[in-house]
Design an enzyme around this catalytic site. Structure first.
Site, PDB file in Angstrom:
ATOM      1  N   ASP A   8      -3.722   3.659  14.213  1.00 36.36           N
ATOM      2  CA  ASP A   8      -2.867   4.139  13.140  1.00 36.36           C
ATOM      3  C   ASP A   8      -3.330   5.534  12.761  1.00 36.36           C
ATOM      4  OD1 ASP A   8      -5.138   3.810  11.590  1.00 36.36           O
ATOM      5  OD2 ASP A   8      -4.320   2.199  10.352  1.00 36.36           O
ATOM      6  N   ARG A  63       0.849  -1.193   0.000  1.00 39.96           N
ATOM      7  CA  ARG A  63       0.000   0.000   0.000  1.00 39.96           C
ATOM      8  C   ARG A  63       0.885   1.244   0.000  1.00 39.96           C
ATOM      9  NH1 ARG A  63      -4.907   1.451   4.206  1.00 39.96           N
ATOM     10  NH2 ARG A  63      -3.319   1.078   5.801  1.00 39.96           N
TER      11      ARG A  63
END
EC number: 2.3.3.9
Length: 567
Positions: A481, A189
């Site tokens: 996150d 990603r």
């Protein structure tokens, strides 16, 4: 639609890397960050020439989509109600087209483990037994120069079966197998379109320089160095695409893939991408996103935390009916979130693509059986709901949760790799259902003092971790996150803007949050190298100012990571 196949033989190459054409004549990519040990294996002249070619070709369209985002955000703030696009109705109504679907190693995605790309975490993910490792250079990685290039080195070594790591305490970590077919399939990603990489600058013939796109840096370096080896070992260059806000952004990524495959003399269709549907605008364009990427797309993912952040960001000034309760109270079963996931599954299966479920933030604690038991219960329930609803796979953040998620998917799917044949033609989601934010609190919005404190505490502690170069942080038995930190600070901003009261009737004000921030900061430990004071400043900038920064990471990166000691 053109039928595409994945390449089974590697392209002509020199060593492990494809032979690339010369750098573009209009400029060069210049490294402005420190070049440390082994960085020259990533920052080769050929790889930099490729990244420069990507920059030259796509810098203008990237700026156009970022400008379009700004205009769309302003239109929503001014009262425009998002809806499915009339202009693309023909795409949605044409039942003949299909997405490319899975490439080799992506056919079975029951359990995917996500995590950053530092050597220790990479080895743990590769040894986890998951079907897929989402190698995350985005929300789980603090984008220090060390992490950006170090992550590329981890991937380079992992794909060649040689990744190993020894901790400062002397503990050794090694891959259980050097063979990719024995390990989780790697899906990388890259960072989103909104971010820059300030340690690489494109300098044109006139001497004018500009920071490179972080998306193209992450994608380009990984693709250039690893595609030949991946293909030779029965895998391919696979990517998760983050933060897309519509089909024109998907078209841009598709153009990047086409350009890259031509540049490196690869057949079209070699790339496979899975798109995260993690913004409110993208939820209205799922079908169009698949269509634009149809020759390269494996599926869509329900990026639930960024999606909640996008909902809050989109409607932050639109009044009390768009105010969510405590973050912990907004589950995936509330009606507007359920509408989002059911639409995703039905859209994917109608087009022959995988529908991948989202992340449950609960994590176990090997030193606390009670915490681990609660995490298991929460994760089992979450994954049972997803597979029952039709998802083909799901995410976990910790190796100890893989077995539980796998059991829930096996209970429904058995040995089948997916359930794409389950069409979900019973699903008919309307725009009103996607926008029914008030359904998260049917008895009226309830924000508690504990919920406010949790948002300030989690936001502050995560930002402090991020500023130290750690992008995935276990906080209060949840894996936090950048996406979950964005929810925390955005809710605080919105609650202040709307003078939302807590359960005692006291409104949430800037002064109240400032006092809470000072109290929490004062209670935090301050070991050598801590960034508590800097984190307080960042939190103030992203949650307590009149203006609302679109992403907390943009300013924090420029002000605190570029050129810092941690970098």
């Amino acid at each position: 639609m053109t039928t595409t196949t994945l390449l089974t033989d590697p392209p002509t190459s020199t060593g492990d890397r494809p032979t690339a054409p010369p750098a573009p004549t209009s400029g060069t990519m210049t490294v402005t960050g420190p070049v440390r040990e082994r960085y020259d294996e990533i920052l080769t002249p050929e790889a930099l020439a490729f990244v420069a070619a990507l920059h030259e070709r796509f810098v203008a369209p990237r700026h156009e989509i970022l400008l379009a985002r700004q205009h769309n955000r302003q239109r929503i703030a001014d009262g425009m109600t998002p809806d499915f696009l009339p202009s693309t109705r023909a795409v949605r109504e044409d039942r003949s087209w299909r997405a490319a679907g899975a490439g080799p190693g992506l056919e079975r995605r029951h359990v995917e483990i996500t995590g950053p790309t530092d050597p220790k975490m990479a080895i743990n993910a590769l040894n986890s037994g998951a079907d897929v490792w989402l190698a995350d250079q985005e929300d789980a990685t603090s984008p220090t120069w060390t992490n950006v290039i170090g992550g590329q080195l981890s991937l380079l070594d992992a794909i060649r079966g040689r990744l190993e790591f020894t901790s400062p305490e002397g503990k050794s970590y090694r891959m259980t197998s050097p063979h990719l077919e024995d390990l989780p399939t790697i899906v990388m990603r890259p960072r989103g379109w909104h971010l820059c990489e300030k340690h690489l600058r494109f300098v044109d013939r006139a001497g004018v320089s500009a920071s490179a796109s972080a998306s193209l840096v992450d994608f380009g370096l990984y693709f250039f160095h690893n595609t030949s080896t991946l293909l030779a070992r029965g895998r391919g260059p696979y990517f998760y695409l983050p933060k897309l806000e519509g089909h024109l952004e998907a078209r841009l990524w598709n153009d990047v893939f086409v350009f890259t495959q031509d540049y490196l003399n690869l057949p079209q269709g070699t790339v496979r991408a899975t798109v995260l549907i993690e913004t409110l605008p993208a939820a209205f364009e799922m079908e169009e996103i698949l269509y634009e990427l149809r020759d390269h797309c494996a599926g869509l993912n329900a990026g639930r935390w960024d999606y909640l952040f996008s909902v809050i960001k989109s409607f932050r000034t639109r009044g009390p009916r768009f105010v969510l309760p405590d973050r912990s109270a907004v589950s995936m079963t509330v009606p507007f979130m359920r509408a989002y996931t059911e639409l995703l599954v039905s859209t994917c299966h109608r087009r022959g693509a995988h529908a991948i479920g989202g992340m449950s933030a609960f994590i176990p604690d090997r030193r606390d059986p009670e915490v681990s038991m609660r995490a298991e219960q929460q994760v089992r329930g979450d994954k049972r709901r997803e597979v029952t609803d039709g998802f083909d796979g799901t995410w976990v953040a910790h190796p100890d949760l893989i077995a539980f998620a796998r059991e829930e998917f096996a209970a429904v799917l058995g040995d089948r790799p997916h359930q794409i044949d389950r069409r979900r033609d019973d699903v008919h989601v309307t725009a009103a259902q996607l926008l029914d934010v008030a359904s998260a609190s049917p008895d009226g919005t309830t924000v508690t003092g504990a919920g406010l404190r949790a948002n300030v505490s989690v936001g502050l502690r995560y930002i402090e971790s991020w500023l130290r170069g750690v992008g995935a942080a276990a906080i209060d038995h949840l894996m936090e996150d950048a996406a979950t930190a964005e929810i925390s600070r955005s809710q605080v901003w919105q609650w202040i803007y709307t003078s939302t009261p807590t359960e005692d009737g006291a409104p949430i004000t800037r002064e109240r949050v400032e006092a809470l921030l000072t109290e929490i900061a004062g209670s935090l430990p301050r070991p050598e190298g801590n960034r508590v004071d800097a984190a307080v400043d960042v939190f103030r900038q992203v949650a307590l100012t009149e203006d609302f920064p679109t992403f907390l990471t943009i300013g924090a990166y420029t002000q605190h990571l570029v050129g810092s000691d941690v970098d």
